[in-house]
Design an enzyme around this catalytic site. Structure first.
Site, PDB file in Angstrom:
ATOM      1  N   ARG A 255      -5.216  -2.424  -6.946  1.00 47.04           N
ATOM      2  CA  ARG A 255      -6.336  -1.936  -6.155  1.00 47.04           C
ATOM      3  C   ARG A 255      -7.462  -2.952  -6.261  1.00 47.04           C
ATOM      4  O   ARG A 255      -7.687  -3.544  -7.337  1.00 47.04           O
ATOM      5  CB  ARG A 255      -6.842  -0.589  -6.707  1.00 47.04           C
ATOM      6  N   GLU A 284     -11.777  -2.600   1.641  1.00 42.70           N
ATOM      7  CA  GLU A 284     -10.826  -2.862   2.740  1.00 42.70           C
ATOM      8  C   GLU A 284     -11.249  -2.142   4.010  1.00 42.70           C
ATOM      9  O   GLU A 284     -11.748  -1.016   3.917  1.00 42.70           O
ATOM     10  CB  GLU A 284      -9.428  -2.395   2.317  1.00 42.70           C
ATOM     11  N   HIS A 302      -3.111  -5.612   2.413  1.00 44.00           N
ATOM     12  CA  HIS A 302      -2.578  -4.433   1.711  1.00 44.00           C
ATOM     13  C   HIS A 302      -1.196  -4.038   2.268  1.00 44.00           C
ATOM     14  O   HIS A 302      -1.020  -2.932   2.764  1.00 44.00           O
ATOM     15  CB  HIS A 302      -3.569  -3.256   1.824  1.00 44.00           C
TER      16      HIS A 302
HETATM   17  C1  8YV Z   1       0.241   2.094   0.826  1.00 42.32           C
HETATM   18  C2  8YV Z   1      -0.334   1.958  -1.651  1.00 42.32           C
HETATM   19  O1  8YV Z   1      -0.040   0.948   1.563  1.00 42.32           O
HETATM   20  O2  8YV Z   1       1.336   3.288  -2.618  1.00 42.32           O
HETATM   21  C3  8YV Z   1       0.167   2.927  -2.645  1.00 42.32           C
HETATM   22  O3  8YV Z   1      -0.616   3.355  -3.503  1.00 42.32           O
HETATM   23  O4  8YV Z   1      -1.379   1.442  -1.787  1.00 42.32           O
HETATM   24  C4  8YV Z   1       0.525   1.561  -0.512  1.00 42.32           C
HETATM   25  O5  8YV Z   1       1.877   1.725  -0.758  1.00 42.32           O
HETATM   26  C5  8YV Z   1      -0.839   3.055   1.098  1.00 42.32           C
HETATM   27  O6  8YV Z   1      -0.754   4.221   0.392  1.00 42.32           O
HETATM   28  C6  8YV Z   1      -0.816   3.399   2.594  1.00 42.32           C
HETATM   29  O7  8YV Z   1      -2.051   3.735   2.999  1.00 42.32           O
END
Ligand code: 8YV
Length: 336
Positions: A255, A284, A302
């Site tokens: 993150r 983001e 991302h």
């Molecule tokens: C996804 C993510 O891009 O799993 C996660 O925590 O950050 C990613 O796999 C995200 O959740 C989609 O918005």
């Protein structure tokens, strides 16, 4: 175009797929999900699209008492205010493994079950980490620009650095971290890691470091694979970056909140850090212009889990959790 509260509901959806004989539950989708996933949810549930609603107060007055489920993602989350405005809420299903943008405390207080999509995305996120690591170390994006600009005709391409024989430090040796370690080992790297405590179920030659600074000092490439949230907020600060040093590479597939982004930009600019491969950012989709201008940095929007296969598996798991809850009160992958 302004969208009124009633327009954001799939009033005309065909609910024949709901074979329980009961009226379909109302589900609020917080922000856009994969179109195919939204279609699947809309085919079985009465769906409200939160991001399309302009008059949220009238919407809540009309529908809050009926909404029993929230569908969201690691991007859109669910705030305390939203959770508390839905008195009939039972379940939050999230697309993604990270639940940091969901107010878990509010969910617990209101007996709302939260589910995520663990297990199915570990390999792809680990692949992304290795792709960034290789791209930075071997200067792939910089050299791509070099070729496209016609510079090969007159200049010698700059050399990269070998990964083999260097040490890959992993902050957060969970499921994703372990997949990163396996891949880095295949490239001939040594593995070091930091977790709250050493893991007993990993190869004994993985070196455990007592804290993040010791890990950064021991690492040539430091990969971040910890969950986001208050416990990891900006743990990678100026002092950790300095411990990684001018030849070091930072790779973040966790993150943006885990890194002090201003300190990172400053260290890269001053040559106190060698390079960075970043899939996640503090705010983001905003990315500082300073990062965009740097050759020693590789940027991705991302896309850690973003492959056709993995996104399909994540969508299937979101549906299984939603149906599991509403059909049997048994979600597949609740967050502990
Ligand atoms: C996804 C993510 O891009 O799993 C996660 O925590 O950050 C990613 O796999 C995200 O959740 C989609 O918005």
């Amino acid at each position: 175009m302004q969208i009124a509260a009633s327009d954001a509901v799939n009033e005309n959806a065909d609910f024949r797929q709901n074979d329980t004989g009961r009226a379909p539950a109302d589900v609020l989708i917080v922000g856009p999900l994969l179109p195919e996933l939204m279609q699947r949810i809309e085919a079985k549930y009465r769906v409200h699209r939160w991001w399309e609603i302009t008059d949220t107060a009238s919407f809540l007055k009309a529908h809050a008492g009926a909404i029993r489920g929230i569908a969201t993602s690691g991007r859109h989350g669910a705030t305390r205010a939203l959770i508390e405005s839905l008195p009939a809420l039972e379940v939050i299903v999230s697309f993604g493994v990270g639940v940091d943008p969901i107010d878990m405390e509010a969910a617990r207080q209101h007996d709302v079950v939260v589910t995520n999509t663990p297990g199915v995305l570990d390999e792809c996120v680990a692949d992304t980490a290795l792709a960034l690591m290789l791209a930075v170390s071997r200067r792939i994006c910089e050299l791509d620009r070099f070729v496209r600009a016609g510079r090969w005709r007159t200049e010698t391409p700059p050399m990269g650095r070998k990964l083999g024989g260097r040490r890959c430090g992993i902050l957060g040796l969970g499921n994703i971290g372990r997949q990163i370690a396996r891949r880095a080992e295949a490239f001939g790297m040594d593995i070091a890691y930091h977790n709250r405590s050493p893991r007993q179920d990993v190869p004994s030659h993985y070196m455990y470091c007592e804290d993040i600074h010791a890990l950064a000092r021991a690492s040539d490439v430091l990969v971040l694979a910890v969950p986001g949230g208050s416990g990891t907020l900006r743990v990678v600060d100026e002092s950790v970056i300095d411990a990684l040093g001018p030849q070091g590479i930072l790779v973040n597939v966790a993150r943006g909140s885990v890194v002090d982004q201003d300190a990172l930009v400053c260290a890269l600019r001053e040559g106190r850090l060698g390079g960075a491969g970043l899939d996640v950012f503090e705010n983001e989709p905003e990315v500082p212009d300073a990062l965009c201008a740097m050759d020693q940095v590789v940027l991705a929007p991302h896309i850690g889990s973003s492959t056709v296969e993995t996104r399909q598996a994540m969508a299937d798991l979101v549906m299984a959790n939603l149906d599991g809850w509403f059909e049997k009160r048994r979600p597949l992958t609740p967050v502990a």
